[in-house]
Motif scaffolding. Structure first.
Motif, PDB file in Angstrom:
ATOM      1  N   PHE A   3       2.969  91.234  61.102  1.00 11.47           N
ATOM      2  CA  PHE A   3       3.737  91.475  59.885  1.00 11.47           C
ATOM      3  C   PHE A   3       4.635  90.286  59.568  1.00 11.47           C
ATOM      4  CE2 PHE A   3       7.841  92.767  58.136  1.00 11.47           C
ATOM      5  CZ  PHE A   3       7.431  93.180  56.878  1.00 11.47           C
ATOM      6  N   PHE A   4       5.229  89.688  60.613  1.00 13.41           N
ATOM      7  CA  PHE A   4       6.120  88.551  60.393  1.00 13.41           C
ATOM      8  C   PHE A   4       5.348  87.337  59.883  1.00 13.41           C
ATOM      9  CE2 PHE A   4       8.474  91.005  63.642  1.00 13.41           C
ATOM     10  CZ  PHE A   4       9.579  91.293  62.865  1.00 13.41           C
ATOM     11  N   PHE A   5       4.130  87.142  60.371  1.00 12.95           N
ATOM     12  CA  PHE A   5       3.312  86.039  59.874  1.00 12.95           C
ATOM     13  C   PHE A   5       2.943  86.250  58.412  1.00 12.95           C
ATOM     14  CE2 PHE A   5       2.199  85.525  64.456  1.00 12.95           C
ATOM     15  CZ  PHE A   5       2.765  84.269  64.608  1.00 12.95           C
ATOM     16  N   VAL A   6       2.569  87.446  58.074  1.00  8.11           N
ATOM     17  CA  VAL A   6       2.208  87.750  56.685  1.00  8.11           C
ATOM     18  C   VAL A   6       3.422  87.581  55.781  1.00  8.11           C
ATOM     19  CG1 VAL A   6       1.435  89.579  55.126  1.00  8.11           C
ATOM     20  CG2 VAL A   6       0.314  89.276  57.335  1.00  8.11           C
ATOM     21  N   ALA A   7       4.566  88.085  56.201  1.00  9.46           N
ATOM     22  CA  ALA A   7       5.785  87.950  55.399  1.00  9.46           C
ATOM     23  C   ALA A   7       6.169  86.482  55.253  1.00  9.46           C
ATOM     24  CB  ALA A   7       6.924  88.734  56.045  1.00  9.46           C
ATOM     25  N   TYR A   8       6.024  85.702  56.326  1.00 11.70           N
ATOM     26  CA  TYR A   8       6.358  84.275  56.266  1.00 11.70           C
ATOM     27  C   TYR A   8       5.457  83.550  55.271  1.00 11.70           C
ATOM     28  CZ  TYR A   8       7.036  79.471  57.702  1.00 11.70           C
ATOM     29  OH  TYR A   8       7.290  78.133  57.702  1.00 11.70           O
ATOM     30  N   ILE A  14       5.550  81.778  47.705  1.00  9.72           N
ATOM     31  CA  ILE A  14       6.482  81.983  46.591  1.00  9.72           C
ATOM     32  C   ILE A  14       7.389  80.761  46.431  1.00  9.72           C
ATOM     33  CG2 ILE A  14       8.483  83.328  45.846  1.00  9.72           C
ATOM     34  CD1 ILE A  14       7.078  85.791  47.055  1.00  9.72           C
ATOM     35  N   ILE A  15       7.905  80.234  47.544  1.00 11.64           N
ATOM     36  CA  ILE A  15       8.767  79.046  47.473  1.00 11.64           C
ATOM     37  C   ILE A  15       8.000  77.855  46.907  1.00 11.64           C
ATOM     38  CG2 ILE A  15       9.998  77.344  48.876  1.00 11.64           C
ATOM     39  CD1 ILE A  15      10.933  79.645  50.629  1.00 11.64           C
ATOM     40  N   LEU A  16       6.762  77.669  47.340  1.00 14.28           N
ATOM     41  CA  LEU A  16       5.980  76.538  46.835  1.00 14.28           C
ATOM     42  C   LEU A  16       5.670  76.684  45.346  1.00 14.28           C
ATOM     43  CD1 LEU A  16       3.537  75.854  49.775  1.00 14.28           C
ATOM     44  CD2 LEU A  16       5.434  74.448  48.986  1.00 14.28           C
TER      45      LEU A  16
END
Length: 47
Positions: A3-8, A14-16
């Protein structure tokens, strides 16, 4: 843990997108690109 990898990756994309559209520069949030780069760097060294 995945989940943390997917969220990251979602946050990274989004930032890019916001960076390439110029929205981060308009709101003086370009430092987010540097934070993103710093978080990716240890993973690249580890792999």
């Amino acid at each position: 843990m995945s989940f943390f990898f997917v969220a990251y990756y979602i946050v990274s994309v989004i930032i890019l997108v916001l960076h390439f559209t110029g929205l981060l520069a308009r709101h003086r949030l370009e430092w987010l690109i540097y934070v993103l780069a710093l978080t990716v760097f240890p993973a690249v060294i580890y792999l």
